[in-house]
Motif scaffolding. Structure first.
Motif, PDB file in Angstrom:
ATOM      1  N   VAL A  94      98.017  11.897   5.461  1.00  0.00           N
ATOM      2  CA  VAL A  94      98.561  10.333   5.248  1.00  0.00           C
ATOM      3  C   VAL A  94      98.977  10.210   4.147  1.00  0.00           C
ATOM      4  O   VAL A  94      99.045  10.790   2.947  1.00  0.00           O
ATOM      5  CB  VAL A  94      96.920   9.434   5.466  1.00  0.00           C
ATOM      6  CG1 VAL A  94      97.121   7.997   4.499  1.00  0.00           C
ATOM      7  CG2 VAL A  94      96.488   9.654   6.145  1.00  0.00           C
ATOM      8  N   ILE A  95     100.108   9.210   3.772  1.00  0.00           N
ATOM      9  CA  ILE A  95     100.929   9.040   2.420  1.00  0.00           C
ATOM     10  C   ILE A  95     100.625   7.981   1.970  1.00  0.00           C
ATOM     11  O   ILE A  95     100.994   6.293   2.763  1.00  0.00           O
ATOM     12  CB  ILE A  95     102.661   9.208   2.950  1.00  0.00           C
ATOM     13  CG1 ILE A  95     102.924  11.249   3.900  1.00  0.00           C
ATOM     14  CG2 ILE A  95     103.359   9.500   2.211  1.00  0.00           C
ATOM     15  CD1 ILE A  95     104.271  11.597   3.911  1.00  0.00           C
ATOM     16  N   GLY A  96     100.255   8.079   1.125  1.00  0.00           N
ATOM     17  CA  GLY A  96     100.572   6.465   0.156  1.00  0.00           C
ATOM     18  C   GLY A  96     101.672   6.077  -0.262  1.00  0.00           C
ATOM     19  O   GLY A  96     102.133   7.213  -1.313  1.00  0.00           O
ATOM     20  N   LEU A  97     102.275   4.762   0.090  1.00  0.00           N
ATOM     21  CA  LEU A  97     103.104   4.470  -0.715  1.00  0.00           C
ATOM     22  C   LEU A  97     102.829   4.106  -2.228  1.00  0.00           C
ATOM     23  O   LEU A  97     102.636   2.859  -1.460  1.00  0.00           O
ATOM     24  CB  LEU A  97     104.181   3.649  -0.466  1.00  0.00           C
ATOM     25  CG  LEU A  97     105.030   5.022   0.908  1.00  0.00           C
ATOM     26  CD1 LEU A  97     105.762   4.168   2.322  1.00  0.00           C
ATOM     27  CD2 LEU A  97     105.791   5.903   0.546  1.00  0.00           C
ATOM     28  N   LYS A 120     113.339  11.041   1.565  1.00  0.00           N
ATOM     29  CA  LYS A 120     112.449  11.295   1.772  1.00  0.00           C
ATOM     30  C   LYS A 120     111.775  10.288   2.835  1.00  0.00           C
ATOM     31  O   LYS A 120     110.413  10.792   3.091  1.00  0.00           O
ATOM     32  CB  LYS A 120     111.743  10.544   0.158  1.00  0.00           C
ATOM     33  CG  LYS A 120     111.874  11.702  -1.180  1.00  0.00           C
ATOM     34  CD  LYS A 120     110.726  10.747  -2.459  1.00  0.00           C
ATOM     35  CE  LYS A 120     111.219  11.726  -3.104  1.00  0.00           C
ATOM     36  NZ  LYS A 120     110.872  11.241  -4.706  1.00  0.00           N
ATOM     37  N   LEU A 121     112.309   9.511   3.064  1.00  0.00           N
ATOM     38  CA  LEU A 121     112.526   8.128   4.064  1.00  0.00           C
ATOM     39  C   LEU A 121     112.260   9.095   5.082  1.00  0.00           C
ATOM     40  O   LEU A 121     111.662   8.829   6.136  1.00  0.00           O
ATOM     41  CB  LEU A 121     113.443   7.212   3.580  1.00  0.00           C
ATOM     42  CG  LEU A 121     113.407   6.400   2.485  1.00  0.00           C
ATOM     43  CD1 LEU A 121     114.907   5.066   3.277  1.00  0.00           C
ATOM     44  CD2 LEU A 121     111.962   5.291   2.828  1.00  0.00           C
ATOM     45  N   LEU A 122     113.283  10.210   5.335  1.00  0.00           N
ATOM     46  CA  LEU A 122     113.109  10.529   6.456  1.00  0.00           C
ATOM     47  C   LEU A 122     111.520  11.517   7.224  1.00  0.00           C
ATOM     48  O   LEU A 122     111.500  11.769   8.207  1.00  0.00           O
ATOM     49  CB  LEU A 122     114.738  11.900   6.578  1.00  0.00           C
ATOM     50  CG  LEU A 122     114.440  12.505   7.983  1.00  0.00           C
ATOM     51  CD1 LEU A 122     114.895  11.320   9.210  1.00  0.00           C
ATOM     52  CD2 LEU A 122     115.529  13.691   7.933  1.00  0.00           C
ATOM     53  N   SER A 123     111.201  12.027   6.028  1.00  0.00           N
ATOM     54  CA  SER A 123     109.852  12.711   6.220  1.00  0.00           C
ATOM     55  C   SER A 123     108.609  12.025   6.244  1.00  0.00           C
ATOM     56  O   SER A 123     107.545  12.433   6.704  1.00  0.00           O
ATOM     57  CB  SER A 123     110.195  13.924   4.416  1.00  0.00           C
ATOM     58  OG  SER A 123     109.746  12.506   3.654  1.00  0.00           O
ATOM     59  N   LEU A 124     108.544  10.656   6.036  1.00  0.00           N
ATOM     60  CA  LEU A 124     107.779   9.563   6.557  1.00  0.00           C
ATOM     61  C   LEU A 124     107.500   9.635   7.743  1.00  0.00           C
ATOM     62  O   LEU A 124     106.314   9.687   8.180  1.00  0.00           O
ATOM     63  CB  LEU A 124     107.705   8.266   6.147  1.00  0.00           C
ATOM     64  CG  LEU A 124     107.783   8.239   4.429  1.00  0.00           C
ATOM     65  CD1 LEU A 124     108.517   6.518   4.043  1.00  0.00           C
ATOM     66  CD2 LEU A 124     107.079   8.203   4.050  1.00  0.00           C
ATOM     67  N   ARG A 125     108.560  10.151   8.775  1.00  0.00           N
ATOM     68  CA  ARG A 125     108.169  10.623   9.634  1.00  0.00           C
ATOM     69  C   ARG A 125     106.935  11.849  10.610  1.00  0.00           C
ATOM     70  O   ARG A 125     106.148  11.658  11.253  1.00  0.00           O
ATOM     71  CB  ARG A 125     109.126  11.286  11.088  1.00  0.00           C
ATOM     72  CG  ARG A 125     110.324   9.982  10.417  1.00  0.00           C
ATOM     73  CD  ARG A 125     111.605  10.068  11.230  1.00  0.00           C
ATOM     74  NE  ARG A 125     112.490   9.300  11.260  1.00  0.00           N
ATOM     75  CZ  ARG A 125     113.976   9.711  12.152  1.00  0.00           C
ATOM     76  NH1 ARG A 125     113.977  10.436  13.079  1.00  0.00           N
ATOM     77  NH2 ARG A 125     114.871   8.613  11.657  1.00  0.00           N
ATOM     78  N   LEU A 126     106.746  12.332   9.188  1.00  0.00           N
ATOM     79  CA  LEU A 126     105.549  13.915   8.888  1.00  0.00           C
ATOM     80  C   LEU A 126     104.618  13.336   9.203  1.00  0.00           C
ATOM     81  O   LEU A 126     103.291  13.444   9.406  1.00  0.00           O
ATOM     82  CB  LEU A 126     105.611  14.630   8.434  1.00  0.00           C
ATOM     83  CG  LEU A 126     107.447  15.926   8.536  1.00  0.00           C
ATOM     84  CD1 LEU A 126     107.294  16.542   7.302  1.00  0.00           C
ATOM     85  CD2 LEU A 126     107.136  16.421  10.227  1.00  0.00           C
TER      86      LEU A 126
END
Length: 344
Positions: A94-97, A115-121
């Motif tokens: 879970v990534i908190g922005l 970084k935006l692309l890595s949110l797909r993980l």
């Protein structure tokens, strides 16, 4: 659950991300979960007196071991360099922005695009405000930031003066010079202004105050924290957050209203989320609008009381327990989705 929280900065560093990480870790432990915090902040090991373990700058081998132990990873703000173990050990993340994925001048470099692309993980993403959600990852769930509700409060012996307060780092983006300008235009000379904070612009702001002939009315307090800060905030009628920058959220607004200040904030970024209906807004970067709104708030005591009447309900949605509970619900849901079972 075994929960790993990555937090680029943590105690003894001071700031929003550091505070949020500690609040969440303590809440998860209180709910019976095991927590390990991974951070780049350096500290004497004897100062790590927490209810959870803290791993500072772990080696690649140690980081892989920590991730292997975890049932789930929570990144409290995106750290691409600490996502690589997920290529070897499959875990929900879970990534908190907590801030913008762009530079301070609003541009995006190759690193920002990565970084935006890595949110797909991410199994799930959380944004601290609707503005951050829309800017970075529209599918994110919005969960606001918590404040320290045990510390920031209206004290029983509070005696409010006709005074305005600014709390923040003294840099140009925070707009303290705009507040000094607005204060200099007030028709009321029985009000005072307190500047709490420090930074590279302090001397400039002190000289600006002198140029406006405000020396008898403006007090620069420097950096304050803890009970001393709470006591100081309780002496003021109004807090102004005049940021030129789009604040991702604005925990200082929660702290100010919790201490009984009527809030006036710029309308950029996440500040509208931070104050809800319990504050007053002016157009970001618009000096004339700030001047007019500050004069109105100074003149109208009933408006200040109206704003304060909305505070209690608003703050209930930003307590440590409320926000911690929302985060925990997301973690449980992410585990159920990833592992495919219903008992966590």
């Amino acid at each position: 659950m075994n929960i790993v929280i990555t937090s680029h900065r943590f105690y003894p560093d001071i700031g929003g991300i550091e505070t949020i990480t500690e609040v969440l870790a303590n809440f998860f432990v209180g709910e019976g979960h095991q927590v390990r915090v991974v951070t780049g902040s350096v500290c004497n090991e004897f100062d790590d007196n927490f209810n959870f373990s803290v791993h500072r700058n772990p080696s690649n081998k140690d980081l892989l071991h920590i991730y292997s132990w975890a049932d789930i990873i929570l990144q409290n703000n995106l750290e691409v360099r600490r996502l690589w173990p997920l290529l070897l050990v499959k875990k929900p993340v879970v990534i908190g922005l907590q801030t913008w994925i762009r530079s301070i001048d609003s541009k995006r470099s190759f690193i920002h695009l990565l970084k935006l692309l890595s949110l797909r993980l991410a199994t799930r993403t959380i944004a601290c405000s609707d503005a951050v959600k829309q800017d970075s990852h529209p599918r994110s769930l919005v969960i606001g930031n918590p404040y320290d509700d045990k510390l920031f409060r209206v004290t029983s012996d509070a005696v409010r003066k006709k005074s305005i307060v600014f709390l923040g780092r003294l840099v140009s983006d925070k707009g303290a010079d705009m507040l000094l300008n607005a204060f200099s235009t007030l028709k009321n000379r029985d009000w005072s202004l307190t500047i709490i904070g420090d930074g590279p612009q302090r001397t400039f702001l002190e000289n600006l105050s002198l140029s406006y002939d405000l020396e008898p009315y403006v007090n620069f307090k420097g950096f304050l924290k803890g009970d001393i800060l709470v006591e100081e905030l309780n002496q003021h009628e109004i807090m102004v957050i005049p940021s030129r920058w789009n604040e991702p959220f604005g925990v200082v607004a929660l702290e100010g209203m919790a201490c009984g200040c009527a809030m006036l904030v710029s309308d950029g970024g996440g500040l509208p989320d931070a104050i809800g209906s319990a504050g007053f807004q002016f157009i970001k970067g618009n000096q004339n609008d700030l001047n007019q709104k500050l004069q109105l708030l100074v003149d109208d005591e009933s408006l200040r009381q109206q704003l304060r009447s909305n505070v209690q309900h608003h703050l209930l949605h930003h307590t440590s327990n409320f926000i911690g509970g929302q985060y925990l619900s997301v973690l449980i849901d992410a585990c159920k989705s990833f592992y495919g079972f219903s008992s966590i």
